[in-house]
Design a protein around this motif. Structure first.
Motif, mmCIF file in Angstrom:
data_model
loop_
_atom_site.group_PDB
_atom_site.id
_atom_site.type_symbol
_atom_site.label_atom_id
_atom_site.label_comp_id
_atom_site.label_asym_id
_atom_site.label_seq_id
_atom_site.Cartn_x
_atom_site.Cartn_y
_atom_site.Cartn_z
ATOM 1 N N VAL A 6 0.855 -1.186 0.000
ATOM 2 C CA VAL A 6 0.000 0.000 0.000
ATOM 3 C C VAL A 6 0.891 1.236 0.000
ATOM 4 O O VAL A 6 1.839 1.328 0.789
ATOM 5 C CB VAL A 6 -0.913 -0.002 1.238
ATOM 6 C CG1 VAL A 6 -1.783 1.249 1.266
ATOM 7 C CG2 VAL A 6 -1.777 -1.251 1.252
ATOM 8 N N GLU A 8 2.698 4.671 0.685
ATOM 9 C CA GLU A 8 2.827 5.459 1.902
ATOM 10 C C GLU A 8 1.832 6.621 1.873
ATOM 11 O O GLU A 8 1.689 7.306 0.862
ATOM 12 C CB GLU A 8 4.257 5.991 2.029
ATOM 13 C CG GLU A 8 4.510 6.735 3.324
ATOM 14 C CD GLU A 8 5.955 7.180 3.468
ATOM 15 O OE1 GLU A 8 6.249 7.889 4.449
ATOM 16 O OE2 GLU A 8 6.778 6.823 2.596
ATOM 17 N N ASP A 10 -1.385 6.216 2.159
ATOM 18 C CA ASP A 10 -2.726 5.760 1.809
ATOM 19 C C ASP A 10 -3.596 5.734 3.069
ATOM 20 O O ASP A 10 -3.228 5.123 4.068
ATOM 21 C CB ASP A 10 -2.655 4.355 1.192
ATOM 22 C CG ASP A 10 -3.963 3.920 0.545
ATOM 23 O OD1 ASP A 10 -4.999 3.943 1.249
ATOM 24 O OD2 ASP A 10 -3.960 3.557 -0.643
ATOM 25 N N GLY A 13 -4.441 2.128 4.756
ATOM 26 C CA GLY A 13 -3.343 1.205 5.015
ATOM 27 C C GLY A 13 -3.628 0.296 6.196
ATOM 28 O O GLY A 13 -4.741 0.279 6.757
ATOM 29 N N LEU A 35 -8.025 -2.891 2.384
ATOM 30 C CA LEU A 35 -6.602 -2.602 2.453
ATOM 31 C C LEU A 35 -6.221 -1.895 1.158
ATOM 32 O O LEU A 35 -6.187 -2.517 0.088
ATOM 33 C CB LEU A 35 -5.781 -3.884 2.622
ATOM 34 C CG LEU A 35 -4.258 -3.700 2.666
ATOM 35 C CD1 LEU A 35 -3.852 -2.947 3.939
ATOM 36 C CD2 LEU A 35 -3.531 -5.043 2.586
ATOM 37 N N GLY A 36 -5.955 -0.609 1.235
ATOM 38 C CA GLY A 36 -5.651 0.153 0.024
ATOM 39 C C GLY A 36 -6.825 0.107 -0.933
ATOM 40 O O GLY A 36 -7.957 0.412 -0.576
ATOM 41 N N THR A 85 0.462 -7.703 7.313
ATOM 42 C CA THR A 85 1.792 -7.105 7.441
ATOM 43 C C THR A 85 2.917 -8.126 7.587
ATOM 44 O O THR A 85 4.071 -7.819 7.259
ATOM 45 C CB THR A 85 1.842 -6.150 8.659
ATOM 46 O OG1 THR A 85 1.465 -6.849 9.847
ATOM 47 C CG2 THR A 85 0.913 -4.957 8.448
#
Length: 405
Positions: A6, A8, A10, A13, A35-36, A85
């Motif tokens: 994603v 930076e 966003d 995120g 997510l994004g 993550t």
């Protein structure tokens, strides 16, 4: 770009991870997490990783997760953060991510009851000055309790649903008798909606300190309003047909845990509050939220209402809503009321922006006092997040279409 990378900055995120419900052409409705610009099939991911919460997430609605309570909410959020993550988890769940344009988003939970409040002092003063120019702007009770009314849960719709222009009775002072027809003063109300997860027992009020035990998260909300219908019908019992035809909510519910950095103290209290509403005592957590909202008509921004200015907090609204013993149900939704700031470009309704039609709003595609058929209204917002990041709230979009004549 791979789904997990994603960009930076966003606002959607791993620090956010709002919940929704989606389907694809080949699969039924199920819980998804944004997510994004992708949606994670949360139930499939939980199953593949052996999560004990797989059954809560592999559902066609958020209801079971909402009812599961704060411990489950926190556990699921920690797990989701790890899944998106940690590289080893990413390898397992990569196939369960879908590009946003490839899915259909649905109303994420079954709305049990719907209540709308009137919590912005700026909005209340503006409305009072419009309709009572020679009287007091605020009613005598306004600084003592959060004013609200019960709405219609069956007409809460998800973002992207067309809004049919309502018809009803209306009467201006110049009319000898009421007439019937399509509303000519169709308006918006830029609000924030709060979603109840854990129910409460009939006869047992919910205190200020229990807000986060019952409320799962929040979303943007547009409480569409037919001002001319409302003006004729609302005395003495309040809004009815002028409000009940449509209320639009975002497809994404942002959990309260994603908004820790956005919490702040509400405006200073100018009147002493009764104990059940008193949030000035040290043991009550700050109940305000710093949400930066935007209202656009046909892609042109017309207002930036600041939620931080709201006088009554969501915790106070919940306490007042239940102080008489009324019970909560999973899926209860309550709106903050129109969000308006102190300046003219921070007003959350056309009623205020045009001062009930007196002042014309200039748009690139023409002039407006109230909404015309074909107009598309978009509410958006963000909140401060960890490390200077922004937490995005899902947009609420609605297009006005003509009704039956």
């Amino acid at each position: 770009m791979p789904p997990f990378d994603v960009p930076e900055g966003d606002p959607f995120g791993p620090h956010n991870l709002p919940y929704g419900v989606f389907s694809t052409p080949s699969s039924p409705r199920t819980v998804g997490v944004r997510l994004g610009d992708h949606v994670l099939d949360a139930g499939a991911a939980a199953g593949a990783l052996g999560s004990p919460y797989a059954d809560l997430l592999a559902r066609p609605t958020l209801g079971p997760l909402l009812a599961a309570g704060r411990t489950a909410w926190s556990d699921v959020r920690r797990a989701l953060t790890a899944w998106v993550t940690v590289p080893a988890h990413q390898e397992v769940i990569a196939d369960f991510l879908h590009p946003l344009p490839s899915v259909e988003l649905h109303l994420p939970f079954e709305v049990a009851d719907y209540v709308d409040f009137y919590a912005s002092e700026n909005h209340a003063r503006n409305v009072g000055q419009i309709f009572r120019p020679d009287g007091e702007a605020l009613t005598p009770n306004w600084k003592h309790l959060p004013i609200g009314y019960h709405g219609r849960s069956g007409t809460v719709v998800v973002s992207g649903t067309d809004v049919v222009r309502p018809s009803g009775q209306r009467k201006t002072p110049a009319d000898a008798a009421p007439v019937f027809g399509p509303s000519v003063k169709l308006d918006i109300e830029a609000e924030v909606g709060f979603v109840v997860g854990v129910p409460s027992a009939l006869g047992r009020p919910v205190g200020l300190g229990d807000f986060r035990e019952h409320v799962f998260g929040l979303c943007l909300l547009n409480d569409w309003s037919a001002r001319d219908v409302q003006a004729w019908e609302y005395v003495p019992l309040g809004p009815f047909l002028g409000k009940s035809f449509a209320t639009s909510v975002s497809a994404w519910i942002t959990p309260l845990d994603a908004l820790e950095e956005a919490r702040l103290a509400p405006p200073e209290r100018t009147h002493e509050l009764l104990p059940y509403l008193d949030d000035t005592v040290p043991e009550v957590e700050p109940g305000g939220y710093d949400l930066r909202m935007s209202v656009a008509i046909n892609g042109h921004e017309v207002s930036r209402p600041p939620f931080a200015t709201m006088y009554w907090t969501a915790a106070q609204q919940l306490a007042h809503m239940t102080v008489n013993g009324a019970s909560l149900r999973t899926g209860d939704l309550y709106g903050s009321g129109t969000v308006s700031g102190p300046t003219a470009d921070e007003r959350g309704s056309l009623l205020e922006l045009t001062w009930n039609g007196r002042d014309v709003l200039e748009l690139p595609d023409g002039k407006r006092t109230f909404l015309e058929d074909g107009d598309v209204v978009t509410l958006s917002a963000w909140a401060p997040g960890p490390g200077g990041a922004r937490v995005g709230l899902g947009d609420v979009v609605g297009r006005v279409v003509p009704g039956d004549r």
